[in-house]
Design a protein around this motif. Sequence first.
Motif, short mmCIF file in Angstrom:
data_model
loop_
_atom_site.label_atom_id
_atom_site.label_comp_id
_atom_site.label_asym_id
_atom_site.label_seq_id
_atom_site.Cartn_x
_atom_site.Cartn_y
_atom_site.Cartn_z
N LEU A 78 5.60 26.03 5.56
CA LEU A 78 6.83 25.34 5.46
C LEU A 78 8.11 26.45 5.73
O LEU A 78 9.09 26.04 6.25
CB LEU A 78 6.91 24.51 4.21
CG LEU A 78 8.27 23.55 3.97
CD1 LEU A 78 8.38 22.70 5.10
CD2 LEU A 78 8.25 22.92 2.57
N ARG A 79 7.92 27.39 5.23
CA ARG A 79 8.98 28.37 5.20
C ARG A 79 9.12 28.74 6.89
O ARG A 79 10.19 29.22 7.09
CB ARG A 79 8.75 29.80 4.51
CG ARG A 79 8.86 29.54 2.95
CD ARG A 79 8.85 30.87 2.33
NE ARG A 79 7.58 31.37 2.42
CZ ARG A 79 6.74 31.48 1.36
NH1 ARG A 79 7.00 30.50 0.31
NH2 ARG A 79 5.57 31.95 1.45
N ASN A 80 8.16 28.78 7.59
CA ASN A 80 8.00 29.14 9.05
C ASN A 80 8.35 28.31 9.69
O ASN A 80 8.45 28.53 11.20
CB ASN A 80 6.91 30.03 9.23
CG ASN A 80 7.01 31.58 8.61
OD1 ASN A 80 7.32 32.33 9.55
ND2 ASN A 80 6.44 31.51 7.47
N GLU A 177 14.38 19.52 1.11
CA GLU A 177 15.21 19.09 0.30
C GLU A 177 14.63 18.64 -1.04
O GLU A 177 15.36 18.58 -1.97
CB GLU A 177 15.93 17.80 1.11
CG GLU A 177 16.77 17.06 0.02
CD GLU A 177 17.29 15.62 0.58
OE1 GLU A 177 17.99 14.90 0.03
OE2 GLU A 177 17.04 15.37 1.63
N CYS A 178 13.37 18.06 -1.08
CA CYS A 178 12.74 17.54 -2.21
C CYS A 178 12.47 18.85 -3.24
O CYS A 178 12.02 18.65 -4.28
CB CYS A 178 11.63 16.68 -2.02
SG CYS A 178 10.24 17.65 -1.63
N GLY A 179 12.44 20.01 -2.75
CA GLY A 179 12.26 21.18 -3.29
C GLY A 179 10.95 21.67 -3.65
O GLY A 179 10.48 22.43 -4.86
N PRO A 197 7.06 14.38 -2.84
CA PRO A 197 8.06 14.03 -2.07
C PRO A 197 8.36 12.69 -1.95
O PRO A 197 9.34 12.33 -1.20
CB PRO A 197 7.70 14.89 -0.49
CG PRO A 197 6.74 15.81 -0.90
CD PRO A 197 5.76 15.10 -2.08
N LEU A 198 7.47 11.91 -2.14
CA LEU A 198 7.63 10.26 -1.97
C LEU A 198 9.02 9.65 -2.31
O LEU A 198 9.52 8.81 -1.45
CB LEU A 198 6.28 9.52 -2.48
CG LEU A 198 4.89 9.77 -1.87
CD1 LEU A 198 3.94 9.00 -2.32
CD2 LEU A 198 4.94 9.95 -0.49
N MET A 242 1.62 16.77 -11.56
CA MET A 242 1.84 15.01 -11.29
C MET A 242 2.60 14.26 -12.27
O MET A 242 3.20 13.59 -12.11
CB MET A 242 0.80 14.63 -10.50
CG MET A 242 0.11 15.42 -9.39
SD MET A 242 -1.33 14.82 -8.85
CE MET A 242 -0.99 13.16 -8.04
N ILE A 243 1.93 14.59 -13.44
CA ILE A 243 2.53 13.94 -14.82
C ILE A 243 4.15 14.28 -14.90
O ILE A 243 4.90 13.13 -14.93
CB ILE A 243 1.77 14.33 -16.07
CG1 ILE A 243 0.29 13.46 -16.03
CG2 ILE A 243 2.33 13.74 -17.35
CD1 ILE A 243 -0.46 14.09 -16.97
N ASP A 244 4.27 15.35 -14.74
CA ASP A 244 5.82 15.97 -14.93
C ASP A 244 6.55 15.32 -13.71
O ASP A 244 7.71 14.98 -13.94
CB ASP A 244 5.88 17.35 -14.78
CG ASP A 244 4.92 18.09 -15.83
OD1 ASP A 244 4.75 17.66 -16.96
OD2 ASP A 244 4.77 19.31 -15.74
N VAL A 245 6.09 15.14 -12.50
CA VAL A 245 6.69 14.57 -11.52
C VAL A 245 7.08 13.17 -11.78
O VAL A 245 8.26 12.81 -11.61
CB VAL A 245 6.09 14.68 -10.20
CG1 VAL A 245 6.93 13.88 -9.05
CG2 VAL A 245 6.04 16.15 -9.59
#
Length: 341
Positions: A78-80, A177-179, A197-198, A242-245
């Motif tokens: 993703l960085r590249n 954008e979603c970090g 990201p959803l 995933m729980i935290d999200v």
Amino acid sequence: MKILSVAIPCYNSEAYMEKCIKSLLPAGDDIEILIVDDGSTKDRTSQIADWYAARYPGIVKAVHQENGGHGEAVNAGLRNATGVYYKVVDSDDWVNTKALRKMISVMKELEEKNETVDLFLANFVYDKVDAAHKKLMRFVNVFPQNQVFEWDAMKHMHETQYILMHNIFYRTAMLRECGIELPKHTFYVDNIFAFQPLPYVKKLYYMDVNLYHYFIGREDQSVNEKVMIGRIDQQIRVNKIMIDVMVSENFENKSERLRKYMLIYLDKIMTVTSMMLILDGSEEALEKKKDIWQYLKNSDMKLYRRLLITPLGLAMHLPGRGGRKIACVGYRIAQKFVGFN
């Protein structure tokens, strides 16, 4: 700018990575192939990556890094990435080139019309070794075809259906954008990639093409049951993220269908984690099963109660050794029906 960047995380992948690369190359100049060598030392992965980068300089780029695990390889890709869209193809999997070309053609048409799509979806195939019939994960009953749509257009998704990293193309800018930052040295992070990201996705597009071949069958594969039990702490780590999200997301102005789907996905991940711990059967494992549900309870009581009363949640909490045996039987039936692992 390329229309599509594809990252191929590679770790000692000499035996199969070229099949993956060759399935992508015919897309030509529309695609950017990022071969991420994740600190391979035991074979010629690094040299193969460099050879393809030299042979196809306008298409292939070799990215070398210290070993950080599958998630860090996805992060590095993703960085590249310079493409409008970003996709991950694991090095032991491959794509149907004809289907890929169709999807790229649509991506280009929409880009020319300035129509923003955050998430492209296709079908994928469980390409399981020795399986007489390959399980096809198709979504014609769930999503409108060949048109831009929003989450409210999504219909009921069966328990045997789910979106995975395999059939996802994210808009690169939206993904940044979603970090999202996948944890290092952790397997099973593809579930975070297909989950976090959803809520940032506003526009979707689904094509009924059998794009991705998800290979299952290597004994050392991360989704091999024995391997999963051995790496259960990594599965638990992913489960907690995933729980935290889910707990941190504010769904007030989001589609109810999106929220419901994310609940179903989390329910399945809680089930997988619980099931691996039940299959382990040790006192330590059963204590870890209690701990992950306690973590959910402490994080969000309402969410805990919601998942506890689902059929899967109830199955994971059948009392005693007999209850665990029933859960195991149910898991084996589901395993055979769906074709996973």
